[in-house]
Design an enzyme around this catalytic site. Sequence first.
Site, mmCIF file in Angstrom:
data_model
loop_
_atom_site.group_PDB
_atom_site.id
_atom_site.type_symbol
_atom_site.label_atom_id
_atom_site.label_comp_id
_atom_site.label_asym_id
_atom_site.label_seq_id
_atom_site.Cartn_x
_atom_site.Cartn_y
_atom_site.Cartn_z
ATOM 1 N N GLY A 26 0.841 -1.202 0.000
ATOM 2 C CA GLY A 26 0.000 0.000 0.000
ATOM 3 C C GLY A 26 0.871 1.245 0.000
ATOM 4 O O GLY A 26 2.102 1.163 0.056
ATOM 5 N N THR A 28 1.355 3.604 2.289
ATOM 6 C CA THR A 28 2.150 3.860 3.500
ATOM 7 C C THR A 28 3.312 2.874 3.569
ATOM 8 O O THR A 28 4.440 3.253 3.919
ATOM 9 C CB THR A 28 1.257 3.733 4.755
ATOM 10 O OG1 THR A 28 -0.014 4.318 4.496
ATOM 11 C CG2 THR A 28 1.907 4.416 5.943
ATOM 12 N N ASP A 80 3.263 -2.476 8.228
ATOM 13 C CA ASP A 80 2.257 -2.365 7.175
ATOM 14 C C ASP A 80 1.245 -1.281 7.553
ATOM 15 O O ASP A 80 1.181 -0.853 8.711
ATOM 16 C CB ASP A 80 1.552 -3.724 6.987
ATOM 17 C CG ASP A 80 0.848 -3.846 5.636
ATOM 18 O OD1 ASP A 80 0.809 -2.864 4.875
ATOM 19 O OD2 ASP A 80 0.327 -4.945 5.350
ATOM 20 N N ALA A 82 -2.999 0.075 7.300
ATOM 21 C CA ALA A 82 -4.321 -0.520 7.578
ATOM 22 C C ALA A 82 -5.387 0.435 7.050
ATOM 23 O O ALA A 82 -5.114 1.624 6.825
ATOM 24 C CB ALA A 82 -4.501 -0.741 9.077
ATOM 25 N N ASP A 83 -6.583 -0.095 6.851
ATOM 26 C CA ASP A 83 -7.692 0.739 6.384
ATOM 27 C C ASP A 83 -8.483 1.320 7.547
ATOM 28 O O ASP A 83 -9.020 2.420 7.444
ATOM 29 C CB ASP A 83 -8.619 -0.090 5.486
ATOM 30 C CG ASP A 83 -7.866 -0.607 4.278
ATOM 31 O OD1 ASP A 83 -7.249 0.218 3.575
ATOM 32 O OD2 ASP A 83 -7.842 -1.831 4.071
ATOM 33 N N ARG A 95 -7.786 -3.671 1.370
ATOM 34 C CA ARG A 95 -8.275 -2.996 0.166
ATOM 35 C C ARG A 95 -7.416 -3.446 -1.020
ATOM 36 O O ARG A 95 -7.832 -3.366 -2.161
ATOM 37 C CB ARG A 95 -8.223 -1.464 0.293
ATOM 38 C CG ARG A 95 -9.042 -0.859 1.407
ATOM 39 C CD ARG A 95 -10.431 -1.421 1.554
ATOM 40 N NE ARG A 95 -11.252 -1.311 0.371
ATOM 41 C CZ ARG A 95 -12.359 -2.030 0.159
ATOM 42 N NH1 ARG A 95 -12.751 -2.919 1.041
ATOM 43 N NH2 ARG A 95 -13.068 -1.870 -0.922
ATOM 44 N N GLY A 96 -6.177 -3.901 -0.707
ATOM 45 C CA GLY A 96 -5.350 -4.515 -1.748
ATOM 46 C C GLY A 96 -5.777 -5.963 -1.933
ATOM 47 O O GLY A 96 -6.887 -6.333 -1.592
ATOM 48 N N GLU A 102 -0.290 -11.047 4.076
ATOM 49 C CA GLU A 102 -0.257 -9.999 5.111
ATOM 50 C C GLU A 102 -0.550 -10.599 6.494
ATOM 51 O O GLU A 102 0.150 -10.315 7.466
ATOM 52 C CB GLU A 102 -1.279 -8.904 4.800
ATOM 53 C CG GLU A 102 -0.865 -8.041 3.616
ATOM 54 C CD GLU A 102 -1.835 -6.904 3.339
ATOM 55 O OE1 GLU A 102 -2.849 -6.771 4.045
ATOM 56 O OE2 GLU A 102 -1.563 -6.141 2.398
HETATM 57 C C1 5RP Z 1 -3.574 -3.664 1.661
HETATM 58 C C2 5RP Z 1 -3.728 -3.014 2.993
HETATM 59 C C3 5RP Z 1 -3.169 -1.632 3.142
HETATM 60 O O1 5RP Z 1 -2.244 -1.655 4.188
HETATM 61 C C4 5RP Z 1 -4.285 -0.679 3.449
HETATM 62 O O2 5RP Z 1 -5.210 -0.715 2.373
HETATM 63 C C5 5RP Z 1 -3.769 0.756 3.659
HETATM 64 O O3 5RP Z 1 -3.314 1.279 2.460
HETATM 65 P P1 5RP Z 1 -2.661 2.711 2.374
HETATM 66 O O4 5RP Z 1 -1.393 2.681 3.146
HETATM 67 O O5 5RP Z 1 -2.439 2.910 0.889
HETATM 68 O O6 5RP Z 1 -3.637 3.721 2.935
HETATM 69 O O7 5RP Z 1 -4.288 -3.541 3.907
HETATM 70 O O8 5RP Z 1 -4.186 -4.920 1.661
#
Ligand code: 5RP
Length: 223
Positions: A26, A28, A80, A82-83, A95-96, A102
């Site tokens: 993602g 971040t 990592d 998160a949403d 969302r990925g 993960e």
């Molecule tokens: C992918 C995830 C991402 O960590 C989550 O969607 C956050 O994304 P971003 O850092 O682009 O806001 O869970 O599966």
Amino acid sequence: MNDKQRVALHAANLIEDGMVVGLGTGSTANYFIDELASRHADGLTITTVASSIVSANRAQQMGLTVIAMEQLSNIDVYVDGADEVSPNMALLKGRGSDLVREKLLANASDQFLVLIDSSKCVDRIGQNFPIPIEVAPFSWKMVLHSVVDMGGKGALRPNGDGLAVTSHGSLVLDMAFDAALTSQQLNEQLNAVPGIVEHGIFEQLATAILIGENDQVTILKTG
Ligand code: 5RP
């Protein structure tokens, strides 16, 4: 520097020589990979393992050593995004399209650092997004039936004119649930449905949440 970059920089500075570092997926996580690569170029010795092909490619292009997950039984730290993050540090992810890797890395890590900006803080999991549920393609109707029985509402995730397919060849059901169901209850109930490959609720896996807001980083920890 935006809030996602700031938490990524903070997390990269927590990484120590000799660590095996899990790389999330993602925007971040990408900032974190860049900051880690910069520390590596300055002499930090680390090995990485990626949660997706996209992250593996990025890390390799930036000069990091990426090894296959098959070679590892545990890792030092997984970083990592998160949403959504709830006050008790439950997460919504996915969302990925690499939920399986993960969650494996989150579970196999001594420390799981979650990097977010404050827009990701919610009162309850499922507040802003449906719960992603990866299903084996042949099982999607039976899983949908089971999940609707739990009170879920939703459908297969579209992608253009077709359907979204994960890196494991799974389909994704995006399901909303009644606000009365807690993330613990949803996690337990979804874990028990046959045909679900993985789902996006990460319960009691994060060891620290790094929140970027107004040029500051706040850290929430377990215990
Ligand atoms: C992918 C995830 C991402 O960590 C989550 O969607 C956050 O994304 P971003 O850092 O682009 O806001 O869970 O599966």
